[in-house]
Design a protein around this motif. Structure first.
Motif, mmCIF file in Angstrom:
data_model
loop_
_atom_site.group_PDB
_atom_site.id
_atom_site.type_symbol
_atom_site.label_atom_id
_atom_site.label_comp_id
_atom_site.label_asym_id
_atom_site.label_seq_id
_atom_site.Cartn_x
_atom_site.Cartn_y
_atom_site.Cartn_z
ATOM 1 N N UNK B 99 40.437 42.857 51.650
ATOM 2 C CA UNK B 99 41.315 43.219 50.534
ATOM 3 C C UNK B 99 41.526 42.023 49.593
ATOM 4 N N UNK B 103 39.817 41.586 45.928
ATOM 5 C CA UNK B 103 40.972 41.596 45.024
ATOM 6 C C UNK B 103 41.684 42.949 44.961
ATOM 7 N N UNK B 104 41.415 43.815 45.919
ATOM 8 C CA UNK B 104 42.114 45.096 45.953
ATOM 9 C C UNK B 104 43.546 44.936 46.471
ATOM 10 N N UNK B 106 45.597 43.198 45.138
ATOM 11 C CA UNK B 106 46.419 43.188 43.918
ATOM 12 C C UNK B 106 46.999 44.585 43.667
ATOM 13 N N UNK B 107 46.175 45.596 43.875
ATOM 14 C CA UNK B 107 46.650 46.972 43.685
ATOM 15 C C UNK B 107 47.758 47.284 44.696
ATOM 16 N N UNK B 108 47.432 47.056 45.972
ATOM 17 C CA UNK B 108 48.397 47.409 47.021
ATOM 18 C C UNK B 108 49.692 46.619 46.884
ATOM 19 N N UNK B 109 49.579 45.335 46.618
ATOM 20 C CA UNK B 109 50.774 44.491 46.593
ATOM 21 C C UNK B 109 51.602 44.670 45.330
ATOM 22 N N UNK B 311 47.766 37.153 46.024
ATOM 23 C CA UNK B 311 46.622 38.011 46.353
ATOM 24 C C UNK B 311 45.298 37.448 45.812
#
Lengths: 285, 311
Positions: B99, B103-104, B106-109, B311
């Motif tokens: 993640x 850099x995904x 960034x979406x989740x966080x 992130x």
């Protein structure tokens, strides 16, 4: 959820500083962004725009000073701050192999208040199929997915971190159109960082120009345009409030002056106002 | 799609991979079992020296059975032992490092208001997967041992060498690998470096747990006649002299051995310092506990790192 676009400032900083080892990304920044509309956060690369937004989202912690997002300090209460904002990163943070619909469902799993219907509706209106895999979509479409996700949070503040940087002109306009529509509803305030000044002019309500981590200029777009004039090189400047000189088209030197007198020089474009203050910032540095 | 499915969706490829490898293990185990059962040999005949009438003319089958069992059930066994730890390593890396690397996060966080919630939402189902793999691994190993030595009583401990592949051992090793991979992934944030570093740390952790357990076992050892060691682990050999002294083998041989024939005085008794098999349950529990504690400590650290890092 507390805090709406019409309550107080959406963003306040006080002597905010962020230092990465030897680099100072944001330096003693004190700024207030009022609620409502779109505030364009402008400045060259390295001006501290992204760092400021990342501190708002809680991705970075300030080295010094204070920061409040709709009244909440994200360094101390990151969850409460995130409740109040939606974030669009510079490079879309999407799972390449995952369909768009699964992204929306993931967001719902992560944030139970996520308005999946609203996000889906936005994407369908743009002709983006929920069944498409994110990696197969264009950069513009991926940016639209990120924006739809941010809108789906139903947060009163959207932070858009240079979303236009890698988009073609048409995709930029489409993106700004969606952002502008959202801001016009009045429930959402948007802070949009960019260095694409020309296309911001049509949608932004306010300007905040950063350079070397400091505020160089802040005003509404209307005042910025109404209060500045451009003088060509060689024009008399005695008694005028000159901001700075900068190279114009064809290498002619232009001067940005603060004045509402329409008999002086010519009307400035927003880009010229921004460039003038960036030049001022460089002189000061 | 339920919330759980949605949360697991980004890890679907790796989860399907683990499911596929597990299915392959079960198929391989079933294949070995079918092939060995097809010999239709009575247990008595697996002893190639058997003189039983029912084994007459089946010595060749017995040899073929033993050869196939030792080769293929051994290979399936290695596969089974490695599965929970390797799966734990990969899933732990996928949970965080992938993640961050892609850099995904960034979406989740930015969507999830709590990183702890995000991490727990993906960690708990993955831990459940590792528990299942640990059970599968132990059962497959049990089946393979049963096929290799059909007369053996697998309800009783067969020896301390079974610690990593029986009972809770495989599951606990999988958990520690998972925790280590999570924390290394959270710290490094890069897929390949995290995978390599975590793999090295998992190997080191396994060696440390085994060595630590061995040392504690040495403290629990007894001295008795070698004949009574049975399934226990002999860790030293010595002799009891006719006058009742316990001496080292070299000392005893110098005093009571015949250098010409190499034989000892019949009055000298061979002794051993050994870990009695009776304490196997507590040693096995301790082995699993070491791994579990290591895994839980690593997981806790991973949560702390995720909470603080960018992130």
């Amino acid at each position: 959820m507390s805090g709406t676009a019409s309550d107080g400032p959406v963003l306040e900083t006080h002597s905010l500083t962020k230092r990465y080892r030897r680099t100072v990304a944001v330096s003693d920044l004190t700024v207030t962004i009022p609620a409502g509309g779109i505030t364009a956060l402008l400045g060259p690369n390295g001006a501290g725009k992204s760092t400021l937004l990342k501190m708002c989202v809680g991705f970075e912690r300030p080295t010094k000073g204070g920061l409040r997002v709709l009244g909440v300090d994200p360094a101390r209460r990151r969850g409460d701050a995130l409740h109040r904002l939606g974030y669009v990163p510079q490079a879309p943070a999407l799972y390449r192999d995952m369909p768009v619909e699964d992204h929306l469902r993931l967001c719902l799993a992560l944030r139970p208040t996520f308005d999946i219907a609203h996000a889906r509706e936005r994407l369908v209106a743009l002709g983006i199929s929920p069944a498409s895999r994110a990696g197969q979509l264009s950069g513009g479409e991926q940016a639209q997915i990120s924006l739809a996700i941010a809108l789906g949070t139903r947060a009163p503040l959207l932070l858009l971190d240079e979303p236009l940087a890698s988009l073609d002109p048409l995709a930029r306009r489409e993106f700004l159109g969606v952002a502008s529509d959202a801001a016009k509803g009045g429930d959402v305030s948007i802070v949009l960082s960019s260095h694409v000044i020309s296309e911001i002019e049509s949608v932004a309500d306010r300007l905040l120009v950063l350079g070397d981590g400091r505020v160089l200029f802040q005003d509404t777009v209307a005042s910025s345009l109404g209060n500045h004039r451009i003088l060509e090189d060689g024009a008399p400047v005695v008694g005028l409030d000159v901001v700075a000189g900068f190279p114009g088209q064809g290498n002619a030197r232009h001067l940005l002056v603060r004045s509402t007198d329409q008999s002086i020089g010519r009307r400035s474009s927003l880009e010229e106002v921004v460039i003038g203050y960036l030049a001022l910032g460089r002189q000061a540095a | 799609m339920t919330s759980l499915r949605a949360a697991m969706r980004p890890m679907r490829t790796e989860l399907l991979g683990v499911a596929g490898v597990t299915a392959l293990l079960l198929l391989a185990a079933a294949g070995v079992a079918v092939r060995l059962l097809a010999f239709d040999l009575p247990i008595a005949c697996l002893d190639t020296e058997s003189t039983s009438a029912i084994c007459f003319g089946r010595q060749f089958d017995a040899q073929a059975y033993a050869s196939f069992a030792s080769k293929w059930s051994g290979l399936v066994g290695i596969f089974a032992i490695a599965l929970p730890a390797v799966a734990g390593l990969i899933l732990g890396i996928v949970a965080i490092a992938k993640e961050l690397d892609q850099r995904t996060a960034v979406l989740a966080w930015s969507v999830d208001v709590s990183r702890r919630h995000w991490l727990a939402q993906r960690t708990l189902p993955l831990l459940a997967v590792i528990v299942v793999l640990g059970v599968v691994s132990a059962e497959v190993m049990k089946a393979m041992l049963g096929l290799q030595a059909p007369g053996i009583d697998l309800s009783q401990p067969i020896g301390f060498e079974a610690l990593p592949y029986s009972g809770f051992g495989p599951m606990a090793a999988g958990m520690s690998a998972f925790g280590i991979a999570m924390v290394v992934g959270a710290v490094l944030g890069r897929l390949l470096p995290a995978l390599l570093a975590a793999a090295a740390l998992v190997v080191i952790a396994n060696l440390l747990v085994s060595q630590g357990n061995e040392r504690l076992m040495a403290g629990e050892s007894l001295v008795a006649e070698y004949a009574s060691v049975g399934a226990g682990r002999a860790i030293d050999f010595m002799l009891r002299t006719p006058d009742g002294r316990i001496v080292s083998w070299d000392e005893g041989f110098a005093e009571f051995g015949d250098p010409m024939t190499g034989e000892l005085d019949p009055a000298v008794v061979q002794m051993a310092r050994y870990v009695p098999i009776e304490i196997y349950p507590q040693v096995a529990a301790r082995y699993a506990l070491f791994h579990l504690l290591l895994g839980m400590a690593a997981l806790t650290f991973a949560f702390a790192v995720v909470e603080r890092r960018s992130p």
